[in-house]
Scaffold this active site. Structure first.
Site, PDB file in Angstrom:
ATOM      1  N   SER A  36       0.582  -1.114   0.265  1.00  0.00           N
ATOM      2  CA  SER A  36       0.005  -0.350   0.323  1.00  0.00           C
ATOM      3  C   SER A  36       0.984   1.222  -0.246  1.00  0.00           C
ATOM      4  O   SER A  36       1.945   1.557   0.628  1.00  0.00           O
ATOM      5  CB  SER A  36      -0.786   0.462   1.050  1.00  0.00           C
ATOM      6  OG  SER A  36      -1.594   1.348   1.393  1.00  0.00           O
ATOM      7  N   TYR A  62      -1.894  -1.577   9.668  1.00  0.00           N
ATOM      8  CA  TYR A  62      -2.353  -1.716   8.364  1.00  0.00           C
ATOM      9  C   TYR A  62      -0.863  -0.892   7.779  1.00  0.00           C
ATOM     10  O   TYR A  62      -0.035  -1.725   6.780  1.00  0.00           O
ATOM     11  CB  TYR A  62      -2.554  -0.631   7.674  1.00  0.00           C
ATOM     12  CG  TYR A  62      -3.568  -0.538   6.638  1.00  0.00           C
ATOM     13  CD1 TYR A  62      -3.870  -2.773   5.303  1.00  0.00           C
ATOM     14  CD2 TYR A  62      -3.446   0.308   5.528  1.00  0.00           C
ATOM     15  CE1 TYR A  62      -4.076  -2.523   4.848  1.00  0.00           C
ATOM     16  CE2 TYR A  62      -2.858  -0.663   4.318  1.00  0.00           C
ATOM     17  CZ  TYR A  62      -3.759  -1.806   3.734  1.00  0.00           C
ATOM     18  OH  TYR A  62      -4.548  -1.874   2.772  1.00  0.00           O
TER      19      TYR A  62
END
Length: 250
Positions: free
Chosen positions: A144, A157
């Site tokens: 990401s 995350y």
């Protein structure tokens, strides 16, 4: 590259029941790939597989919880035949944000790390004999771009995806002599079921901050994944490819 760039290749796609995983599966099938789709969402996985089969594609399914080492080993042991590619897409990505680092929930942190980091490693490890049976393979890890610019209130995350980027480089070093390439795609904020919890204002601001000023869709990621799976990238390994419409430049 449209047509049959993946003809004859058998690919395992994790987290393939919906969202980005399903989009990658559909794109790979259109390029002639034989698919093995895994997820822990039984009904959604079955629906995705049936939709692809109804269009004439070869699809196997593998029910697997990437947060459970025993489940990974059991599921992967049931696979037969070679794997020419592994797309590590499965991750805990829903409802993982909103708290500052001092308030972040410890159980949530552990769950994110178990699935996004440990699970990716264990799945790749379990797939190695099948990729060696193919005489070489391509692993594509989904990270990401939040790990590249340090998104706030998303600590577990962001940390997990930063680990994926680092692991990719180590994997590429270790597996190169076995003709297994390992690369990372780092998408931006993609519209989909896993990001429905993100406020609409955040989606809008993200889109406005891109060089290409629109929201990112799952299909925007697929071409880069297919490139890394194909023979067009046979000398590319250990690399990070941000795919975010120019939100940041690598």
């Amino acid at each position: 590259m449209r047509g049959q760039s993946l003809a004859g290749k058998r690919l395992l796609i994790t987290g393939a029941a919906r969202g980005l995983g399903r989009a990658i599966a559909e794109a790979a099938a259109a390029e002639g790939a034989q698919l093995v789709l895994s997820d822990l969402l039984d009904k959604e996985l079955t629906a995705t597989a049936e939709a692809l089969r109804s269009s004439g594609h070869s699809v196997e399914t593998l029910l697997m919880d990437q947060g459970n080492p025993d489940a990974i080993n059991s599921a992967m042991a049931s696979l037969r035949g070679p794997l020419h590619g592994l797309i590590n897409n499965a991750a805990v990505a829903t409802d993982v944000g909103g708290a500052l680092m001092e308030d972040y929930d410890l159980a949530l942190w552990d769950r994110v790390m178990q699935v996004n980091v440990r699970g990716l490693w264990l799945t790749t490890r379990a797939a190695l004999p099948l990729m060696e049976k193919a005489g070489g393979a391509s692993v594509v890890n989904l990270a990401s771009d939040t790990a590249l610019w340090g998104a706030p209130k998303l600590m577990a995350y962001v940390a997990s995806k930063g680990a994926v980027i680092a692991m990719t480089r180590a994997m590429a070093r270790e597996l190169g002599e076995r003709q297994i390439r390992v690369n990372t795609i780092a998408p931006g904020l993609v519209r989909g079921q896993s990001t429905d919890y993100v406020p609409a204002e955040r989606h809008r601001l993200y889109a406005e901050g891109r060089a290409l000023k629109r929201e990112q869709q799952p299909q925007d990621v697929c071409g880069s994944v297919l490139y890394l799976l194909s023979d067009w990238s046979e000398f590319v390994t250990g690399q990070l490819l941000p795919v975010n419409g120019g939100f940041l430049f690598n």
